[in-house]
Design a protein around this motif. Structure first.
Motif, PDB file in Angstrom:
ATOM      1  N   ALA A 165       0.834  -1.188   0.000  1.00 33.99           N
ATOM      2  CA  ALA A 165       0.000   0.000   0.000  1.00 33.99           C
ATOM      3  C   ALA A 165       0.870   1.239   0.000  1.00 33.99           C
ATOM      4  CB  ALA A 165      -0.929  -0.018   1.192  1.00 33.99           C
ATOM      5  N   SER A 166       0.314   2.309  -0.509  1.00 39.30           N
ATOM      6  CA  SER A 166       1.087   3.538  -0.672  1.00 39.30           C
ATOM      7  C   SER A 166       1.181   4.349   0.608  1.00 39.30           C
ATOM      8  CB  SER A 166       0.450   4.387  -1.771  1.00 39.30           C
ATOM      9  OG  SER A 166      -0.845   4.805  -1.354  1.00 39.30           O
ATOM     10  N   GLY A 167       0.435   4.003   1.632  1.00 44.38           N
ATOM     11  CA  GLY A 167       0.443   4.764   2.875  1.00 44.38           C
ATOM     12  C   GLY A 167      -0.449   5.985   2.804  1.00 44.38           C
ATOM     13  N   VAL A 168      -1.127   6.204   1.679  1.00 44.25           N
ATOM     14  CA  VAL A 168      -2.044   7.319   1.495  1.00 44.25           C
ATOM     15  C   VAL A 168      -3.374   6.954   2.131  1.00 44.25           C
ATOM     16  CG1 VAL A 168      -3.251   8.724  -0.226  1.00 44.25           C
ATOM     17  CG2 VAL A 168      -0.902   7.980  -0.641  1.00 44.25           C
ATOM     18  N   SER A 169      -4.036   7.932   2.722  1.00 50.25           N
ATOM     19  CA  SER A 169      -5.345   7.707   3.314  1.00 50.25           C
ATOM     20  C   SER A 169      -6.302   7.169   2.251  1.00 50.25           C
ATOM     21  CB  SER A 169      -5.879   9.019   3.893  1.00 50.25           C
ATOM     22  OG  SER A 169      -7.202   8.850   4.322  1.00 50.25           O
ATOM     23  N   GLN A 170      -6.957   6.061   2.542  1.00 51.78           N
ATOM     24  CA  GLN A 170      -7.847   5.423   1.580  1.00 51.78           C
ATOM     25  C   GLN A 170      -9.276   5.918   1.737  1.00 51.78           C
ATOM     26  OE1 GLN A 170      -6.807   3.171  -0.833  1.00 51.78           O
ATOM     27  NE2 GLN A 170      -4.772   3.769  -0.158  1.00 51.78           N
ATOM     28  N   ALA A 171      -9.903   6.280   0.623  1.00 53.25           N
ATOM     29  CA  ALA A 171     -11.303   6.683   0.614  1.00 53.25           C
ATOM     30  C   ALA A 171     -12.178   5.434   0.520  1.00 53.25           C
ATOM     31  CB  ALA A 171     -11.567   7.602  -0.572  1.00 53.25           C
ATOM     32  N   ILE A 172     -13.430   5.600   0.842  1.00 49.35           N
ATOM     33  CA  ILE A 172     -14.383   4.491   0.740  1.00 49.35           C
ATOM     34  C   ILE A 172     -14.616   4.163  -0.722  1.00 49.35           C
ATOM     35  CG2 ILE A 172     -16.780   3.823   1.135  1.00 49.35           C
ATOM     36  CD1 ILE A 172     -16.690   5.541   3.676  1.00 49.35           C
ATOM     37  N   GLU A 173     -14.588   2.888  -1.051  1.00 51.42           N
ATOM     38  CA  GLU A 173     -14.908   2.415  -2.389  1.00 51.42           C
ATOM     39  C   GLU A 173     -16.188   1.601  -2.285  1.00 51.42           C
ATOM     40  OE1 GLU A 173     -11.418   0.312  -3.580  1.00 51.42           O
ATOM     41  OE2 GLU A 173     -10.319   2.149  -4.009  1.00 51.42           O
ATOM     42  N   HIS A 174     -17.123   1.876  -3.145  1.00 56.96           N
ATOM     43  CA  HIS A 174     -18.438   1.244  -3.084  1.00 56.96           C
ATOM     44  C   HIS A 174     -18.483  -0.019  -3.936  1.00 56.96           C
ATOM     45  CE1 HIS A 174     -19.938   4.753  -0.995  1.00 56.96           C
ATOM     46  NE2 HIS A 174     -19.293   5.490  -1.886  1.00 56.96           N
ATOM     47  N   SER A 175     -19.394  -0.918  -3.567  1.00 53.65           N
ATOM     48  CA  SER A 175     -19.611  -2.127  -4.356  1.00 53.65           C
ATOM     49  C   SER A 175     -21.015  -2.657  -4.100  1.00 53.65           C
ATOM     50  CB  SER A 175     -18.579  -3.205  -4.015  1.00 53.65           C
ATOM     51  OG  SER A 175     -18.724  -3.621  -2.682  1.00 53.65           O
ATOM     52  N   VAL A 176     -21.522  -3.404  -5.090  1.00 53.23           N
ATOM     53  CA  VAL A 176     -22.832  -4.035  -4.994  1.00 53.23           C
ATOM     54  C   VAL A 176     -22.690  -5.444  -5.563  1.00 53.23           C
ATOM     55  CG1 VAL A 176     -25.236  -3.961  -5.760  1.00 53.23           C
ATOM     56  CG2 VAL A 176     -24.018  -1.831  -5.315  1.00 53.23           C
ATOM     57  N   VAL A 177     -23.284  -6.418  -4.883  1.00 52.85           N
ATOM     58  CA  VAL A 177     -23.245  -7.804  -5.342  1.00 52.85           C
ATOM     59  C   VAL A 177     -24.639  -8.404  -5.193  1.00 52.85           C
ATOM     60  CG1 VAL A 177     -22.305 -10.111  -4.931  1.00 52.85           C
ATOM     61  CG2 VAL A 177     -20.848  -8.115  -4.621  1.00 52.85           C
ATOM     62  N   ALA A 178     -25.069  -9.123  -6.206  1.00 52.23           N
ATOM     63  CA  ALA A 178     -26.310  -9.905  -6.117  1.00 52.23           C
ATOM     64  C   ALA A 178     -26.004 -11.273  -6.702  1.00 52.23           C
ATOM     65  CB  ALA A 178     -27.430  -9.230  -6.893  1.00 52.23           C
ATOM     66  N   GLU A 179     -26.412 -12.313  -5.998  1.00 50.08           N
ATOM     67  CA  GLU A 179     -26.168 -13.657  -6.513  1.00 50.08           C
ATOM     68  C   GLU A 179     -27.299 -14.584  -6.144  1.00 50.08           C
ATOM     69  OE1 GLU A 179     -22.356 -14.788  -4.960  1.00 50.08           O
ATOM     70  OE2 GLU A 179     -23.103 -15.048  -2.951  1.00 50.08           O
ATOM     71  N   THR A 180     -27.412 -15.642  -6.905  1.00 50.26           N
ATOM     72  CA  THR A 180     -28.453 -16.627  -6.668  1.00 50.26           C
ATOM     73  C   THR A 180     -27.956 -17.988  -7.126  1.00 50.26           C
ATOM     74  OG1 THR A 180     -30.797 -17.131  -7.020  1.00 50.26           O
ATOM     75  CG2 THR A 180     -29.567 -16.316  -8.926  1.00 50.26           C
ATOM     76  N   ASN A 181     -28.594 -19.025  -6.637  1.00 51.25           N
ATOM     77  CA  ASN A 181     -28.303 -20.367  -7.133  1.00 51.25           C
ATOM     78  C   ASN A 181     -29.587 -21.180  -7.138  1.00 51.25           C
ATOM     79  OD1 ASN A 181     -28.550 -22.085  -4.700  1.00 51.25           O
ATOM     80  ND2 ASN A 181     -26.895 -20.816  -3.968  1.00 51.25           N
ATOM     81  N   LEU A 182     -29.611 -22.171  -7.985  1.00 46.29           N
ATOM     82  CA  LEU A 182     -30.769 -23.047  -8.116  1.00 46.29           C
ATOM     83  C   LEU A 182     -30.283 -24.480  -8.106  1.00 46.29           C
ATOM     84  CD1 LEU A 182     -33.774 -23.594  -8.734  1.00 46.29           C
ATOM     85  CD2 LEU A 182     -33.181 -23.382 -11.169  1.00 46.29           C
ATOM     86  N   GLY A 183     -30.660 -25.203  -7.063  1.00 49.00           N
ATOM     87  CA  GLY A 183     -30.339 -26.624  -6.988  1.00 49.00           C
ATOM     88  C   GLY A 183     -31.312 -27.385  -7.878  1.00 49.00           C
ATOM     89  N   LEU A 184     -30.826 -27.924  -8.976  1.00 48.13           N
ATOM     90  CA  LEU A 184     -31.686 -28.661  -9.897  1.00 48.13           C
ATOM     91  C   LEU A 184     -32.111 -29.989  -9.299  1.00 48.13           C
ATOM     92  CD1 LEU A 184     -29.685 -27.942 -13.168  1.00 48.13           C
ATOM     93  CD2 LEU A 184     -31.707 -26.734 -12.274  1.00 48.13           C
ATOM     94  N   ASN A 185     -31.208 -30.581  -8.521  1.00 48.99           N
ATOM     95  CA  ASN A 185     -31.477 -31.786  -7.744  1.00 48.99           C
ATOM     96  C   ASN A 185     -30.349 -31.878  -6.720  1.00 48.99           C
ATOM     97  OD1 ASN A 185     -29.242 -33.032  -9.072  1.00 48.99           O
ATOM     98  ND2 ASN A 185     -30.595 -33.679 -10.744  1.00 48.99           N
ATOM     99  N   ALA A 186     -30.187 -33.009  -6.067  1.00 45.93           N
ATOM    100  CA  ALA A 186     -29.197 -33.121  -4.991  1.00 45.93           C
ATOM    101  C   ALA A 186     -27.755 -32.977  -5.473  1.00 45.93           C
ATOM    102  CB  ALA A 186     -29.364 -34.459  -4.268  1.00 45.93           C
ATOM    103  N   ARG A 187     -27.504 -33.147  -6.771  1.00 45.24           N
ATOM    104  CA  ARG A 187     -26.124 -33.136  -7.267  1.00 45.24           C
ATOM    105  C   ARG A 187     -25.795 -32.007  -8.236  1.00 45.24           C
ATOM    106  NH1 ARG A 187     -24.561 -39.220  -8.720  1.00 45.24           N
ATOM    107  NH2 ARG A 187     -22.669 -38.101  -9.219  1.00 45.24           N
ATOM    108  N   ASN A 188     -26.797 -31.355  -8.796  1.00 51.08           N
ATOM    109  CA  ASN A 188     -26.571 -30.361  -9.844  1.00 51.08           C
ATOM    110  C   ASN A 188     -27.081 -28.981  -9.434  1.00 51.08           C
ATOM    111  OD1 ASN A 188     -25.639 -32.130 -12.213  1.00 51.08           O
ATOM    112  ND2 ASN A 188     -27.462 -33.189 -11.465  1.00 51.08           N
ATOM    113  N   THR A 189     -26.233 -27.963  -9.631  1.00 57.51           N
ATOM    114  CA  THR A 189     -26.586 -26.596  -9.256  1.00 57.51           C
ATOM    115  C   THR A 189     -26.153 -25.631 -10.358  1.00 57.51           C
ATOM    116  OG1 THR A 189     -26.242 -27.128  -6.928  1.00 57.51           O
ATOM    117  CG2 THR A 189     -26.256 -24.795  -7.503  1.00 57.51           C
ATOM    118  N   VAL A 190     -27.013 -24.671 -10.669  1.00 52.22           N
ATOM    119  CA  VAL A 190     -26.642 -23.564 -11.546  1.00 52.22           C
ATOM    120  C   VAL A 190     -26.661 -22.302 -10.694  1.00 52.22           C
ATOM    121  CG1 VAL A 190     -27.424 -24.596 -13.705  1.00 52.22           C
ATOM    122  CG2 VAL A 190     -29.018 -23.243 -12.348  1.00 52.22           C
ATOM    123  N   TYR A 191     -25.823 -21.336 -11.036  1.00 49.82           N
ATOM    124  CA  TYR A 191     -25.761 -20.125 -10.233  1.00 49.82           C
ATOM    125  C   TYR A 191     -25.393 -18.927 -11.094  1.00 49.82           C
ATOM    126  CZ  TYR A 191     -20.809 -21.376 -10.300  1.00 49.82           C
ATOM    127  OH  TYR A 191     -19.541 -21.725 -10.708  1.00 49.82           O
ATOM    128  N   GLY A 192     -25.690 -17.753 -10.577  1.00 52.21           N
ATOM    129  CA  GLY A 192     -25.364 -16.521 -11.270  1.00 52.21           C
ATOM    130  C   GLY A 192     -24.992 -15.441 -10.279  1.00 52.21           C
TER     131      GLY A 192
END
Length: 125
Positions: free
Chosen positions: A1-28
């Motif tokens: 790190a540069s030792g410079v005071s760090q400003a707040i950086e924003h982020s957004v995350v959305a995720e989901t998953n769908l269990g098709l059955n006990a062994r198979n899953t799709v996700y985004g």
């Protein structure tokens, strides 16, 4: 790190998953993050200049084996990014692509009834 005071950086995350059955899953997953030129190791611009970067990813996993209390799965994930036009020359495109194949090891969920007989009082001595 540069030792410079760090400003707040924003982020957004959305995720989901769908269990098709006990062994198979799709996700985004969709993400948007705010990063500085310093974070992205960009030269020729102010280190604190901010950029909004988005990604969209989708994947699939299949559980193939169970070993003791570990579930083993294989999977694939693809991703497309969206970077500002001002970074196109750096990335070579406004929409970088990625692909990954992976092997996942995950502890299996345990049930208390399989781990210990709850009908018996616990020995307290």
């Amino acid at each position: 790190a540069s030792g410079v005071s760090q400003a707040i950086e924003h982020s957004v995350v959305a995720e989901t998953n769908l269990g098709l059955n006990a062994r198979n899953t799709v996700y985004g997953r969709i993400t948007w993050v705010q990063k500085t030129a310093e974070d992205l190791v960009l030269t020729g611009m102010p280190a604190n200049q901010r950029f909004g970067i988005a990604t969209l990813s989708a994947g699939y996993s299949r559980e193939i084996y169970q070993l003791k209390r570990t579930a083993i799965a294989i999977g694939a994930r693809t991703e497309i990014g969206d970077v500002p036009g001002s970074l196109q020359s750096t990335y070579g495109t406004r929409h970088p692509l990625g692909f990954a194949l992976y092997l996942r090891l995950r502890p299996m969920r345990s049930t208390m009834m399989s781990d210990m007989d709850m009908s018996m009082p616990m020995d307290m001595h």
